[in-house]
Write a protein that holds these residues in place. Structure first.
Motif: not given
Length: 312
Positions: A14-18, A41-50
């Motif tokens: 999901p890194k590239s898509t997010i 949950e993982d998507t929200i976390k990755r968006i915040a981390e970015a």
């Protein structure tokens, strides 16, 4: 407007898509929302981390993944909580206006045909792609993989679908339509192209200019090139290799740079009742961004309504 995106589709998801979704969101207005299908949950976390704001997106929890090697029909049926299955469920119910994924191409085709279904009158949908011209513009090539074996009536419909796409999504006025063939003469070709030619010639809804040879593909000869999916996919894969070869050879040229799939984002499935776009399996964040923006453009152009009117 709600634009659906499969967060779990693609080799680098999901890194590239997010990351692509974050960049695409910056080009959307306040009434345009990206709806992300994946592990919420993982998507929200990755968006915040970015470093982005998760509240700028909508989410549908769909933690299962349909891999590239799974049987499309079985996977759609057996994985109802997959990102692709959930995406088409929401598209069918009108909860999103478009859906795109860089995941399993077969699953995207099956999902499109059995959820939103083909437009009444369309025999089979086609996948379209962009081919750069020597000048700054580009042409449309279809079908590039949805239908390996075709009948003349199908190619006649592909010509109309491609013409409508070129006109209403890309603003090409009265697009010229060519039949991809082995010679320019009317009697040239195999049984399929020979039988297709008179259908295109007598079709009042397209601007048919005759046969087009392989050498014409990157010229101004036509704006839309029609062929069966087997031929189109071979041409597409060959064209994609041009860009890779120039990179390996250290050759920098604007024309060959436009063979880079990232610039176009994805390939639409034409002939179904909603905008559906298939991305390249190796889609980068830039490709994902442009796939989302293509979805936006298709919605804004009311392209689906144009197809329904043409086939009514």
């Amino acid at each position: 407007m709600k634009i659906g995106l499969d967060v779990l589709g693609g080799d680098y998801a999901p890194k590239s898509t997010i990351l692509g979704a974050i960049e695409a969101q910056k080009s959307l207005s306040g009434d345009q929302r990206l709806v992300l299908f994946g592990d919420q949950e993982d998507t929200i976390k990755r968006i915040a981390e970015a470093g982005a704001d998760p509240s700028l997106f909508d989410y549908v929890h769909a933690p299962e993944v349909i891999s590239m090697h799974e049987h499309p029909t079985k996977a759609i049926t057996q994985k109802p909580n997959s990102s692709i299955a959930k995406g088409f469920e929401h598209l069918k119910n009108g909860e999103i206006d478009s859906f795109s994924s860089a995941g399993n191409t077969g699953a995207m085709l099956v999902g499109a045909m059995f959820s939103v279904k083909t437009i009444p009158g369309v025999i089979r949908p086609a996948i379209a792609t962009n081919v750069p011209k020597l000048k700054e513009s580009f042409g449309i090539l279809l079908d590039v993989g949805a239908n390996a074996d075709c009948k003349p009536e199908m190619l006649n419909q592909f010509a109309l679908l491609g013409s409508l796409y070129a006109e209403y999504v890309y603003g090409i006025e009265n697009p010229k339509v060519g039949l991809l063939n082995i010679g320019e003469e009317e009697e040239k070709g195999n049984a399929l192209t020979i039988s297709t030619y008179p259908l295109l010639k007598s079709n009042p809804k397209i601007n048919f200019i005759g046969n087009a040879e392989g050498r014409d593909l990157f010229s101004d000869h036509a704006d839309v090139y029609v062929c069966d999916g087997y031929t189109g996919n071979v041409v597409l894969k060959l064209a994609e290799s041009f860009y890779v070869v120039t990179l390996k050879k250290g050759f920098k040229d604007d024309f060959f740079d436009r063979f880079n799939y990232e610039q176009y984002g994805g390939s639409p499935i034409l002939g179904v009742n909603a905008p559906v776009i298939i991305g390249h399996g190796i889609s980068s964040p830039l490709a994902i961004k442009n796939m989302v923006l293509l979805s936006k453009g298709m919605i804004e152009s009311k392209f689906i309504d144009k197809m329904k009117t043409a086939f009514n």
